[in-house]
Design an enzyme around this catalytic site. Structure first.
Site, PDB file in Angstrom:
ATOM      1  N   LYS A  12       0.886  -1.173   0.000  1.00  0.00           N
ATOM      2  CA  LYS A  12       0.000   0.000   0.000  1.00  0.00           C
ATOM      3  C   LYS A  12       0.919   1.216   0.000  1.00  0.00           C
ATOM      4  O   LYS A  12       1.253   1.756   1.058  1.00  0.00           O
ATOM      5  CB  LYS A  12      -0.912  -0.040   1.228  1.00  0.00           C
ATOM      6  CG  LYS A  12      -2.074   0.927   1.164  1.00  0.00           C
ATOM      7  CD  LYS A  12      -3.046   0.642   2.297  1.00  0.00           C
ATOM      8  CE  LYS A  12      -4.087   1.734   2.444  1.00  0.00           C
ATOM      9  NZ  LYS A  12      -4.992   1.871   1.315  1.00  0.00           N
TER      10      LYS A  12
HETATM   11  N1  PPE Z   1      -7.880  -1.620  -2.725  1.00  0.00           N
HETATM   12  C1  PPE Z   1      -7.313  -0.401  -2.695  1.00  0.00           C
HETATM   13  C2  PPE Z   1      -6.643   0.102  -3.909  1.00  0.00           C
HETATM   14  C3  PPE Z   1      -7.384   0.350  -1.528  1.00  0.00           C
HETATM   15  O1  PPE Z   1      -6.821   1.566  -1.499  1.00  0.00           O
HETATM   16  C4  PPE Z   1      -8.063  -0.153  -0.401  1.00  0.00           C
HETATM   17  C5  PPE Z   1      -8.152   0.653   0.850  1.00  0.00           C
HETATM   18  C6  PPE Z   1      -8.637  -1.439  -0.476  1.00  0.00           C
HETATM   19  C7  PPE Z   1      -8.517  -2.141  -1.661  1.00  0.00           C
HETATM   20  C8  PPE Z   1      -9.292  -2.072   0.703  1.00  0.00           C
HETATM   21  O2  PPE Z   1      -8.347  -2.392   1.686  1.00  0.00           O
HETATM   22  P1  PPE Z   1      -8.730  -2.513   3.212  1.00  0.00           P
HETATM   23  O3  PPE Z   1      -8.907  -1.150   3.736  1.00  0.00           O
HETATM   24  O4  PPE Z   1      -7.594  -3.241   3.824  1.00  0.00           O
HETATM   25  O5  PPE Z   1      -9.968  -3.312   3.272  1.00  0.00           O
HETATM   26  N2  PPE Z   1      -8.230   2.055   0.669  1.00  0.00           N
HETATM   27  C9  PPE Z   1      -7.944   2.931   1.772  1.00  0.00           C
HETATM   28  C10 PPE Z   1      -7.677   4.342   1.315  1.00  0.00           C
HETATM   29  C11 PPE Z   1      -8.808   5.160   0.853  1.00  0.00           C
HETATM   30  C12 PPE Z   1      -8.363   6.593   0.596  1.00  0.00           C
HETATM   31  O6  PPE Z   1      -9.029   7.269  -0.193  1.00  0.00           O
HETATM   32  O7  PPE Z   1      -7.372   7.033   1.178  1.00  0.00           O
HETATM   33  C13 PPE Z   1      -8.954   2.791   2.890  1.00  0.00           C
HETATM   34  O8  PPE Z   1     -10.049   2.275   2.685  1.00  0.00           O
HETATM   35  O9  PPE Z   1      -8.622   3.187   4.000  1.00  0.00           O
END
Ligand code: PPE
Length: 308
Positions: free
Chosen positions: A162
């Protein structure tokens, strides 16, 4: 969305006032986008604020650092403790969910692409953050556009990390979707299969079966894993397999998952209504169950919560 300020930000082991948490213009990560970050939520429970899956997020943060060669100067235990402390030090409005953003970044001192001689800094901020795709979105569902941007190729980028650099692709897809009048983008991978949203994972329901793609071209999402775990507990059938664009169009239900987005139903994709163009029954069931877990109303999943 305007930020709701809190009082303190944790920066390299010290608390600094929100408005004083600044970096130099020549901060390496600002120029070359190698910074690993996380997004967590803490929810108000009967026993106070509880951080959802803190240890899993910290583990992913350190794995992101490992992947993109960032030497994080703090251990998992130190980072976990700092997040608890930060929430205790700030004052948040009661009954609101708090978003936590730890970030490990390459600091000031060296310019040029090569980053291994640069100092590494760590910051953690936390603020009140409501529904990512709107309160109405949570209830009624959102409209989604399949992006003209392909999700970052695994041959060039590393989606399991990430890191900021991966988000240029997300940002372009999101802007394209919004400018075209939609709420969110869904990105396909290099072969045309569903990868993920700009900041979420994606699920569909067909004939009562919950289907979500594998993580090959996506972040290993913690919310996706939580939803799968909760669905199993509720006895919902699950398949982890690739999904094509046309299968999305004919799904009975669809939704996005993410820490920020929580469980957001999708009511339309590329002007095709999904199911009855509203939140589906299984989606609603999972959403209710998810909120029970994060708000500490289901003891079966208390292992996911860290009280601060
Ligand atoms: N894919 C991506 C590309 C992504 O950024 C997130 C989280 C997810 C999947 C889901 O991951 P998880 O949170 O572990 O379930 N995106 C984060 C950032 C959003 C933002 O705009 O900043 C979040 O949900 O915190």
């Amino acid at each position: 969305m305007a930020l709701t300020k809190s009082q303190y930000i944790w920066l390299d082991g010290k608390f600094v006032a929100w408005d004083e948490a600044k970096v130099h213009i020549l901060t390496h990560s600002l120029h070359y986008a190698n910074s690993a970050f996380e997004g967590l939520r803490a929810y108000p429970t009967d026993r106070g604020l509880a951080i959802f899956r803190l240890r899993d997020h910290t583990k992913r943060l350190l794995n992101s650092c490992k992947t993109t060669l960032l030497k994080c100067p703090f251990s998992a235990d130190e980072l976990n403790a700092a997040q608890g402390e930060l929430l205790r030090k700030n004052v948040f409005a009661p009954n609101t969910s708090v978003y936590i953003r730890p970030i490990v970044f390459v600091g000031y001192g060296v310019m040029g692409v090569y980053h291994l001689n640069s100092p590494i800094s760590v910051a953690i901020a936390a603020w009140e953050w409501g529904a990512y795709l709107g309160d109405e979105g949570l209830e009624k569902g959102i409209r989604v556009k399949i992006s003209s941007f392909t999700r970052n190729s695994i041959k060039s980028m590393m989606g399991k990390a990430k890191v900021a650099a991966n988000y240029l692709n997300s940002q372009m897809a999101k802007c394209e979707a919004i400018e075209a009048g939609y709420d969110e983008a869904l990105l396909l991978d290099n072969e045309g299969f569903v990868a993920e949203g700009s900041g979420e994972c994606f699920f569909i329901v067909r004939d009562g079966v919950l289907i979500t793609p594998p993580s090959e071209n996506a972040l290993e999402s913690i919310t996706q894993d939580s939803v799968i775990t909760i669905a199993r507990d509720l006895g919902v059938a699950i398949e982890r397999r690739r999904i094509t664009r046309d299968e999305v169009y004919v799904a009975d239900e669809a939704f996005f998952t993410g820490t920020a987005a929580e469980i957001t139903p999708v009511r339309e994709v590329d002007s095709r209504p999904i199911g009855e163009a509203k939140r589906g029954k299984i989606t609603q069931k999972l959403q209710e169950a998810y909120f029970d877990v994060v708000y500490g109303r289901n003891d079966k999943f208390s292992r996911f919560l860290t009280l601060i």
